[in-house]
Design a protein around this motif. Sequence first.
Motif, PDB file in Angstrom:
ATOM      1  N   UNK A   1      22.827  12.650  41.076  1.00 37.41           N
ATOM      2  CA  UNK A   1      22.662  11.953  42.327  1.00 37.41           C
ATOM      3  C   UNK A   1      21.926  10.513  41.598  1.00 37.41           C
ATOM      4  N   UNK A   2      20.364  10.739  40.592  1.00 37.54           N
ATOM      5  CA  UNK A   2      19.950   9.726  40.591  1.00 37.54           C
ATOM      6  C   UNK A   2      20.823   9.031  39.600  1.00 37.54           C
ATOM      7  N   UNK A   3      21.311   9.657  38.135  1.00 36.26           N
ATOM      8  CA  UNK A   3      21.935   9.386  37.446  1.00 36.26           C
ATOM      9  C   UNK A   3      23.106   7.924  38.228  1.00 36.26           C
ATOM     10  N   UNK A   4      24.032   8.925  38.241  1.00 33.70           N
ATOM     11  CA  UNK A   4      25.187   8.082  39.481  1.00 33.70           C
ATOM     12  C   UNK A   4      24.892   7.015  40.139  1.00 33.70           C
ATOM     13  N   UNK A   5      23.541   7.088  40.874  1.00 29.92           N
ATOM     14  CA  UNK A   5      22.623   5.550  41.131  1.00 29.92           C
ATOM     15  C   UNK A   5      22.489   4.647  40.518  1.00 29.92           C
ATOM     16  N   UNK A   6      22.241   5.261  39.204  1.00 33.01           N
ATOM     17  CA  UNK A   6      21.284   4.277  38.267  1.00 33.01           C
ATOM     18  C   UNK A   6      22.113   3.480  37.996  1.00 33.01           C
ATOM     19  N   UNK A   7      23.435   4.004  37.245  1.00 37.84           N
ATOM     20  CA  UNK A   7      24.644   3.325  36.808  1.00 37.84           C
ATOM     21  C   UNK A   7      24.802   2.239  36.613  1.00 37.84           C
ATOM     22  N   UNK A   8      25.276   1.654  38.244  1.00 38.86           N
ATOM     23  CA  UNK A   8      25.817   0.110  38.552  1.00 38.86           C
ATOM     24  C   UNK A   8      24.250  -0.676  38.629  1.00 38.86           C
ATOM     25  N   UNK A   9      23.061  -0.527  38.217  1.00 39.90           N
ATOM     26  CA  UNK A   9      21.891  -1.584  37.504  1.00 39.90           C
ATOM     27  C   UNK A   9      21.483  -0.824  35.772  1.00 39.90           C
ATOM     28  N   UNK A  10      21.933  -0.438  35.711  1.00 34.63           N
ATOM     29  CA  UNK A  10      21.543  -0.491  34.063  1.00 34.63           C
ATOM     30  C   UNK A  10      22.573  -0.636  33.060  1.00 34.63           C
ATOM     31  N   UNK A  11      22.633  -1.651  32.126  1.00 36.52           N
ATOM     32  CA  UNK A  11      23.285  -1.206  30.922  1.00 36.52           C
ATOM     33  C   UNK A  11      23.378  -1.140  29.587  1.00 36.52           C
ATOM     34  N   UNK A  12      21.948  -0.506  29.343  1.00 38.15           N
ATOM     35  CA  UNK A  12      21.821   0.594  28.396  1.00 38.15           C
ATOM     36  C   UNK A  12      21.057   1.159  28.645  1.00 38.15           C
ATOM     37  N   UNK A  13      21.896   2.284  27.834  1.00 39.87           N
ATOM     38  CA  UNK A  13      20.885   4.069  28.328  1.00 39.87           C
ATOM     39  C   UNK A  13      19.945   3.885  29.039  1.00 39.87           C
ATOM     40  N   UNK A  14      18.633   3.832  27.296  1.00 35.70           N
ATOM     41  CA  UNK A  14      17.452   4.320  28.145  1.00 35.70           C
ATOM     42  C   UNK A  14      17.296   3.452  29.746  1.00 35.70           C
ATOM     43  N   UNK A  15      17.236   2.524  29.659  1.00 35.40           N
ATOM     44  CA  UNK A  15      17.705   2.289  31.472  1.00 35.40           C
ATOM     45  C   UNK A  15      17.392   2.855  32.299  1.00 35.40           C
ATOM     46  N   UNK A  16      18.585   3.565  32.043  1.00 28.13           N
ATOM     47  CA  UNK A  16      19.384   4.732  32.995  1.00 28.13           C
ATOM     48  C   UNK A  16      18.407   5.558  32.924  1.00 28.13           C
ATOM     49  N   UNK A  17      18.319   6.177  32.187  1.00 31.48           N
ATOM     50  CA  UNK A  17      17.392   7.174  31.989  1.00 31.48           C
ATOM     51  C   UNK A  17      16.298   6.909  32.808  1.00 31.48           C
ATOM     52  N   UNK A  18      15.448   5.852  32.238  1.00 31.40           N
ATOM     53  CA  UNK A  18      14.053   5.169  33.134  1.00 31.40           C
ATOM     54  C   UNK A  18      14.727   5.041  35.326  1.00 31.40           C
ATOM     55  N   UNK A  19      15.337   4.548  34.618  1.00 37.16           N
ATOM     56  CA  UNK A  19      15.443   3.654  36.619  1.00 37.16           C
ATOM     57  C   UNK A  19      16.043   5.944  37.080  1.00 37.16           C
ATOM     58  N   UNK A  20      17.574   6.422  36.535  1.00 39.68           N
ATOM     59  CA  UNK A  20      17.480   7.697  37.306  1.00 39.68           C
ATOM     60  C   UNK A  20      15.986   9.215  37.654  1.00 39.68           C
ATOM     61  N   UNK A  21      14.890   8.694  36.172  1.00 41.80           N
ATOM     62  CA  UNK A  21      14.094   9.471  36.530  1.00 41.80           C
ATOM     63  C   UNK A  21      12.985   8.272  37.993  1.00 41.80           C
ATOM     64  N   UNK A  22      12.833   7.225  38.145  1.00 40.78           N
ATOM     65  CA  UNK A  22      12.453   6.568  39.637  1.00 40.78           C
ATOM     66  C   UNK A  22      13.235   7.138  40.684  1.00 40.78           C
ATOM     67  N   UNK A  23      14.709   6.863  40.453  1.00 41.73           N
ATOM     68  CA  UNK A  23      15.069   7.657  41.984  1.00 41.73           C
ATOM     69  C   UNK A  23      14.888   8.688  41.874  1.00 41.73           C
ATOM     70  N   UNK A  24      14.758   9.749  40.807  1.00 42.72           N
ATOM     71  CA  UNK A  24      14.447  11.529  40.967  1.00 42.72           C
ATOM     72  C   UNK A  24      13.587  11.323  41.849  1.00 42.72           C
ATOM     73  N   UNK A  25      12.799  11.032  41.486  1.00 41.01           N
ATOM     74  CA  UNK A  25      11.400  10.617  42.497  1.00 41.01           C
ATOM     75  C   UNK A  25      10.979  10.458  43.691  1.00 41.01           C
ATOM     76  N   UNK A  26      12.197   9.058  44.277  1.00 44.71           N
ATOM     77  CA  UNK A  26      11.935   8.929  45.251  1.00 44.71           C
ATOM     78  C   UNK A  26      12.503   9.754  46.490  1.00 44.71           C
ATOM     79  N   UNK A  27      14.149  10.122  45.935  1.00 50.05           N
ATOM     80  CA  UNK A  27      14.771  11.097  46.063  1.00 50.05           C
ATOM     81  C   UNK A  27      13.844  12.169  46.580  1.00 50.05           C
ATOM     82  N   UNK A  28      12.431  13.037  45.582  1.00 55.00           N
ATOM     83  CA  UNK A  28      12.473  14.086  45.685  1.00 55.00           C
ATOM     84  C   UNK A  28      11.395  13.321  47.243  1.00 55.00           C
ATOM     85  N   UNK A  29      10.428  12.705  46.924  1.00 49.56           N
ATOM     86  CA  UNK A  29       9.185  12.184  48.205  1.00 49.56           C
ATOM     87  C   UNK A  29      10.224  12.046  49.536  1.00 49.56           C
TER      88      UNK A  29
END
Length: 130
Positions: A65-93
Amino acid sequence: MLIAALLCALFWRRWLLLAQSPTTAQLARLHPIAWQILFLALLGVVLLMGTNALGVTMILALLFLPAAAALPWSRRIPTALALAALIGLIDVYLGFELSNQMEWPFSHSVGGVGFAILMLSHSSALLVRA
C-alpha cells in the motif's frame, strides 16, 4: 529486516534493468535468474520475519500500500522509495492511534488506514491532473 531493506535499496537499479530489458541484462552478464532468486529470497525473508512479529494483514498492507500510494507522486525510484517509507510510517502511526481509540486490532487498523491513504493518493492525483 533492515538488511533486506538495505539490499533492496542498493540493488534497485539492477532489478529495474532486469524488469525493463532482460536481454540487455543478459548481455551485461547480470544473470537475470540469480537476481530474481535474490529478490524473491529477500521478499521471503521480509514476509517470514514480519508475519512472525506483526501479522499477515499488516505485513501485506505495509509491503504494497505505501509503494502504491507513492507512485502517482514520484517520477524517480529513489524518490518513490523515500516517499513510500514516509507513507508507511504515517500509516503505522495512524493505525496505532486508530486501534487505541476504537479498540480495533492493530494490523487491521494499519491495513484500513493504508487503503484509505492509497485511495486518497490516487484520487487527489487524478484531481490534480484534471
